[in-house]
Design a protein around this motif. Structure first.
Motif, PDB file in Angstrom:
ATOM      1  N   TYR A  81       0.857  -1.177   0.000  1.00  0.00           N
ATOM      2  CA  TYR A  81       0.000   0.000   0.000  1.00  0.00           C
ATOM      3  C   TYR A  81       0.901   1.238   0.000  1.00  0.00           C
ATOM      4  O   TYR A  81       1.944   1.262   0.678  1.00  0.00           O
ATOM      5  N   SER A  82       0.496   2.237  -0.745  1.00  0.00           N
ATOM      6  CA  SER A  82       1.270   3.478  -0.749  1.00  0.00           C
ATOM      7  C   SER A  82       1.067   4.221   0.571  1.00  0.00           C
ATOM      8  O   SER A  82       0.126   3.933   1.331  1.00  0.00           O
ATOM      9  N   ASP A  83       1.925   5.179   0.833  1.00  0.00           N
ATOM     10  CA  ASP A  83       1.778   5.980   2.056  1.00  0.00           C
ATOM     11  C   ASP A  83       0.436   6.699   2.076  1.00  0.00           C
ATOM     12  O   ASP A  83      -0.209   6.811   3.134  1.00  0.00           O
ATOM     13  N   ALA A  84       0.027   7.190   0.917  1.00  0.00           N
ATOM     14  CA  ALA A  84      -1.257   7.899   0.842  1.00  0.00           C
ATOM     15  C   ALA A  84      -2.417   6.948   1.145  1.00  0.00           C
ATOM     16  O   ALA A  84      -3.370   7.315   1.842  1.00  0.00           O
ATOM     17  N   GLU A  85      -2.328   5.725   0.628  1.00  0.00           N
ATOM     18  CA  GLU A  85      -3.373   4.741   0.894  1.00  0.00           C
ATOM     19  C   GLU A  85      -3.423   4.400   2.381  1.00  0.00           C
ATOM     20  O   GLU A  85      -4.502   4.299   2.979  1.00  0.00           O
ATOM     21  N   LYS A  86      -2.252   4.211   2.983  1.00  0.00           N
ATOM     22  CA  LYS A  86      -2.214   3.885   4.410  1.00  0.00           C
ATOM     23  C   LYS A  86      -2.836   4.989   5.249  1.00  0.00           C
ATOM     24  O   LYS A  86      -3.598   4.723   6.195  1.00  0.00           O
ATOM     25  N   THR A  87      -2.549   6.229   4.906  1.00  0.00           N
ATOM     26  CA  THR A  87      -3.113   7.362   5.648  1.00  0.00           C
ATOM     27  C   THR A  87      -4.635   7.372   5.541  1.00  0.00           C
ATOM     28  O   THR A  87      -5.349   7.551   6.539  1.00  0.00           O
ATOM     29  N   ALA A  88      -5.128   7.147   4.337  1.00  0.00           N
ATOM     30  CA  ALA A  88      -6.574   7.148   4.119  1.00  0.00           C
ATOM     31  C   ALA A  88      -7.251   5.977   4.842  1.00  0.00           C
ATOM     32  O   ALA A  88      -8.332   6.136   5.432  1.00  0.00           O
ATOM     33  N   LEU A  89      -6.610   4.816   4.812  1.00  0.00           N
ATOM     34  CA  LEU A  89      -7.193   3.640   5.457  1.00  0.00           C
ATOM     35  C   LEU A  89      -7.186   3.762   6.973  1.00  0.00           C
ATOM     36  O   LEU A  89      -8.134   3.333   7.646  1.00  0.00           O
ATOM     37  N   ARG A  90      -6.144   4.359   7.520  1.00  0.00           N
ATOM     38  CA  ARG A  90      -6.105   4.587   8.971  1.00  0.00           C
ATOM     39  C   ARG A  90      -7.247   5.505   9.407  1.00  0.00           C
ATOM     40  O   ARG A  90      -7.862   5.295  10.452  1.00  0.00           O
ATOM     41  N   ALA A  91      -7.516   6.504   8.593  1.00  0.00           N
ATOM     42  CA  ALA A  91      -8.634   7.409   8.891  1.00  0.00           C
ATOM     43  C   ALA A  91      -9.962   6.670   8.792  1.00  0.00           C
ATOM     44  O   ALA A  91     -10.867   6.863   9.618  1.00  0.00           O
ATOM     45  N   LEU A  92     -10.091   5.810   7.782  1.00  0.00           N
ATOM     46  CA  LEU A  92     -11.324   5.049   7.593  1.00  0.00           C
ATOM     47  C   LEU A  92     -11.598   4.141   8.787  1.00  0.00           C
ATOM     48  O   LEU A  92     -12.734   4.062   9.289  1.00  0.00           O
TER      49      LEU A  92
END
Length: 231
Positions: A81-92
């Motif tokens: 997962y990209s860093d951007a994806e990880k950030t978004a998923l953590r928020a989700l």
């Protein structure tokens, strides 16, 4: 996706085989926390039949088990997962909406995540919900809820699925009809079966599938039933 569905249909015309699944542990990184955990995967498996609701019969567990992060139960769908994806998923994962869904069946939760990350398509929505129904057969209330959501997803995807691949369309229609039958919605199952019957198929096994489904609806039989295998 399509390989598994068509393999399940075509395997019905083949003699049964007895190749065992080959389990092995793999390390999976959770994109939410960065921790690693062990998931049991398989190096190989075989399918040699199918239930009327589309679930394969074979040497492994179906649907295929999904790696889920400890705690959050986040379904890990890819290796990186990209860093951007990880950030978004953590928020989700921190949302009340996710908290309300995290104890659903893994394929239901995966569909939930895909819908919120832009990865869901009309077909994937149907496919994930169908597999989720296989996971909750023993829970009458949850199964009925999933069956209703699957039927709605199938209605929304109907035209696209029919234009993309008529054999896959029959797979989805007949599987959904049998999920509805197994949930006790015999009228809904009969209506969906009529839709499937109205479209010719090049696969002889589809006619057998239709006949068996019709007979079980007429008998008000809501039990899972395996398609007969031909030696």
């Amino acid at each position: 996706m399509k390989k598994l569905m068509l393999a399940g249909i075509l395997a019905l015309g083949m003699a049964p085989v007895a190749y065992a699944g080959t389990p092995y542990p793999i390390k999976v990184e959770c994109p939410i926390t960065g921790e690693t955990f062990t998931h049991t995967a398989t190096a190989s498996y075989s399918t040699y039949g199918m239930y009327l609701d589309g679930m394969p019969v074979g040497s492994w567990t179906f649907p295929m088990p999904v790696p889920q992060c400890p705690g959050s139960r986040f379904p890990v769908m890819k290796e990186d997962y990209s860093d951007a994806e990880k950030t978004a998923l953590r928020a989700l994962v921190l949302t009340p909406e996710y908290a309300a869904a995290q104890n659903e069946a893994s394929y239901y939760l995966m569909d939930f995540v895909m819908a919120r990350t832009g990865e869901q398509t009309p077909e994937s929505h149907v496919w994930m919900l169908l597999q989720a129904t296989w996971q909750v057969r023993a829970d009458v209330a949850v199964y009925a809820r999933y069956a209703g959501e699957l039927a709605a997803a199938m209605d929304a995807a109907n035209d696209q699925l029919k234009s993309d691949d008529s054999e896959n369309w029959h797979f989805y229609q007949l599987s959904t009809a049998n999920v509805l039958r197994q949930s006790g919605d015999f009228d809904g199952a009969a209506s969906r079966l009529a839709v499937a019957e109205a479209v010719p198929s090049s696969q002889p096994v589809v006619q057998k599938w239709i006949e068996m489904t019709r007979a079980m609806i007429a008998a008000r039989d809501n039990t899972p039933e395996e398609m007969p295998r031909q030696d």
